[in-house]
Design a protein around this motif. Structure first.
Motif, short mmCIF file in Angstrom:
data_model
loop_
_atom_site.label_atom_id
_atom_site.label_comp_id
_atom_site.label_asym_id
_atom_site.label_seq_id
_atom_site.Cartn_x
_atom_site.Cartn_y
_atom_site.Cartn_z
N ARG A 164 0.83 -1.20 0.00
CA ARG A 164 0.00 0.00 0.00
C ARG A 164 0.87 1.25 0.00
N ILE A 165 0.36 2.30 -0.64
CA ILE A 165 1.02 3.61 -0.63
C ILE A 165 0.39 4.43 0.49
N ASP A 166 1.20 4.82 1.46
CA ASP A 166 0.69 5.62 2.58
C ASP A 166 0.82 7.10 2.23
N ALA A 167 -0.10 7.55 1.39
CA ALA A 167 -0.02 8.91 0.87
C ALA A 167 -0.10 9.97 1.95
N THR A 168 -0.65 9.63 3.10
CA THR A 168 -0.81 10.62 4.17
C THR A 168 0.52 10.94 4.85
N ARG A 169 1.54 10.11 4.67
CA ARG A 169 2.83 10.33 5.34
C ARG A 169 3.82 11.10 4.48
N ARG A 170 3.44 11.44 3.26
CA ARG A 170 4.36 12.20 2.39
C ARG A 170 4.11 13.69 2.55
N ARG A 171 5.21 14.44 2.47
CA ARG A 171 5.11 15.90 2.47
C ARG A 171 4.99 16.38 1.04
N TYR A 172 3.99 17.22 0.76
CA TYR A 172 3.72 17.66 -0.60
C TYR A 172 4.15 19.11 -0.80
N GLU A 173 4.69 19.36 -1.98
CA GLU A 173 5.17 20.71 -2.30
C GLU A 173 4.09 21.49 -3.04
N ASP A 174 4.31 22.80 -3.14
CA ASP A 174 3.39 23.64 -3.92
C ASP A 174 3.39 23.17 -5.36
N GLY A 175 2.22 23.04 -5.93
CA GLY A 175 2.08 22.57 -7.30
C GLY A 175 1.70 21.11 -7.40
N ASP A 176 1.92 20.34 -6.34
CA ASP A 176 1.56 18.92 -6.37
C ASP A 176 0.05 18.74 -6.55
N GLU A 177 -0.73 19.70 -6.03
CA GLU A 177 -2.19 19.53 -6.09
C GLU A 177 -2.71 19.51 -7.52
N ASP A 178 -2.01 20.18 -8.44
CA ASP A 178 -2.46 20.19 -9.83
C ASP A 178 -2.39 18.79 -10.43
N ARG A 179 -1.32 18.06 -10.14
CA ARG A 179 -1.14 16.73 -10.70
C ARG A 179 -1.92 15.66 -9.93
N LEU A 180 -2.26 15.96 -8.68
CA LEU A 180 -2.96 14.98 -7.85
C LEU A 180 -4.45 15.25 -7.72
N SER A 181 -4.94 16.27 -8.40
CA SER A 181 -6.34 16.66 -8.24
C SER A 181 -7.30 15.55 -8.69
N GLU A 182 -6.90 14.76 -9.70
CA GLU A 182 -7.77 13.68 -10.16
C GLU A 182 -8.00 12.65 -9.06
N LEU A 183 -7.01 12.45 -8.20
CA LEU A 183 -7.11 11.46 -7.14
C LEU A 183 -7.74 12.02 -5.87
N PHE A 184 -7.35 13.25 -5.49
CA PHE A 184 -7.73 13.75 -4.17
C PHE A 184 -8.53 15.06 -4.21
N GLY A 185 -8.77 15.60 -5.41
CA GLY A 185 -9.49 16.86 -5.47
C GLY A 185 -8.58 18.03 -5.14
N THR A 186 -9.19 19.18 -4.86
CA THR A 186 -8.42 20.37 -4.54
C THR A 186 -7.78 20.23 -3.16
N ARG A 187 -6.70 21.00 -2.95
CA ARG A 187 -5.90 20.82 -1.73
C ARG A 187 -6.70 21.10 -0.46
N ASP A 188 -7.67 21.98 -0.52
CA ASP A 188 -8.45 22.28 0.68
C ASP A 188 -9.31 21.10 1.13
N ARG A 189 -9.43 20.06 0.26
CA ARG A 189 -10.21 18.87 0.63
C ARG A 189 -9.33 17.71 1.06
N TRP A 190 -8.01 17.88 1.02
CA TRP A 190 -7.12 16.75 1.28
C TRP A 190 -7.26 16.19 2.70
N GLY A 191 -7.72 17.01 3.62
CA GLY A 191 -7.94 16.51 4.98
C GLY A 191 -8.95 15.37 5.01
#
Length: 217
Positions: free
Chosen positions: A53-80
């Motif tokens: 399994r990929i434990d995505a919650t333990r990675r630190r994300y940089e500015d701009g990552d949300e653009d590439r990850l939006s398909e999976l997790f939506g906008t950054r304000d919803r990542w919680g």
């Protein structure tokens, strides 16, 4: 070793010492170097099922990552609410007889099917490390106090953590398919693309896609 101790199944602990790109694999493959420790007890054999399994919650994300990850997790304000552990794959492994500490290699296909969640996630990252969890289950065989072969289950509670550099995943892909990416489409869409390429006498799929993306007839 007392008869009481021998009647109880050995307790094996698991750790990941290294993750590398497998050089001579037919398909892109990652090699996980596992360290197993039975605490000086003898294990006759061990049949393991491994859930990765990929434990995505333990990675630190940089500015701009949300653009590439939006398909999976939506906008950054919803990542919680949306950022979560991602199932990657399962694999099986047979460990031969050992006493105390042994090392084995677990090979995991480095998927390049970008319709799969794990591939989408890994491809979206420019660099850094990806936290992984390996969950183990299966059956352990050992010699009991009466001298007979006994079996005991391996609980899913047995786990190990690992860190996968994104560069290692990309290296595994590039070893099999240098400077290439794969796109899965429906058969009817591929047939239309094939017809378009043949009709316009285009020399390659790259030329076909370039012409379509540039809007040329």
């Amino acid at each position: 070793m007392t008869s009481v101790a021998a009647s109880v199944a050995p307790e094996v602990t698991y750790a990941v010492e290294d993750v590398t790109a497998v050089v001579h694999a037919v398909v892109p493959t990652l090699g996980f170097r596992l360290r197993l420790d039975s605490g000086d007890r003898e294990v006759r054999s061990l049949g393991l099922n491994v859930q990765l399994r990929i434990d995505a919650t333990r990675r630190r994300y940089e500015d701009g990552d949300e653009d590439r990850l939006s398909e999976l997790f939506g906008t950054r304000d919803r990542w919680g609410q949306t950022l979560r552990s991602l199932m990657w794959t399962t694999a099986s492994l047979t460990v031969p007889r050992f006493t105390g500490i042994t090392h084995v290699d677990l090979h995991i296909p480095a998927t390049y099917d970008f319709e799969l969640v794990a591939a989408k996630y890994l491809n979206a990252l420019e660099g850094g490390d990806v936290p992984l969890e390996l969950l183990f289950s299966g059956t352990l065989f050992y010699v009991g106090s009466a001298g007979g072969l006994q079996a005991a289950p391996v609980s899913w509670e047995q786990e190990a953590r690992a860190t996968l550099p994104v560069a290692v995943w990309r290296a595994a892909i590039d070893l099999a398919f240098p400077n290439s990416a794969w796109l899965r489409v429906r058969r009817d869409a591929f047939d239309r693309l094939w017809t378009y390429r043949a009709t316009h006498a285009l020399p390659s799929w790259e030329a076909t896609l370039d012409q379509l993306l540039e809007g040329r007839d």
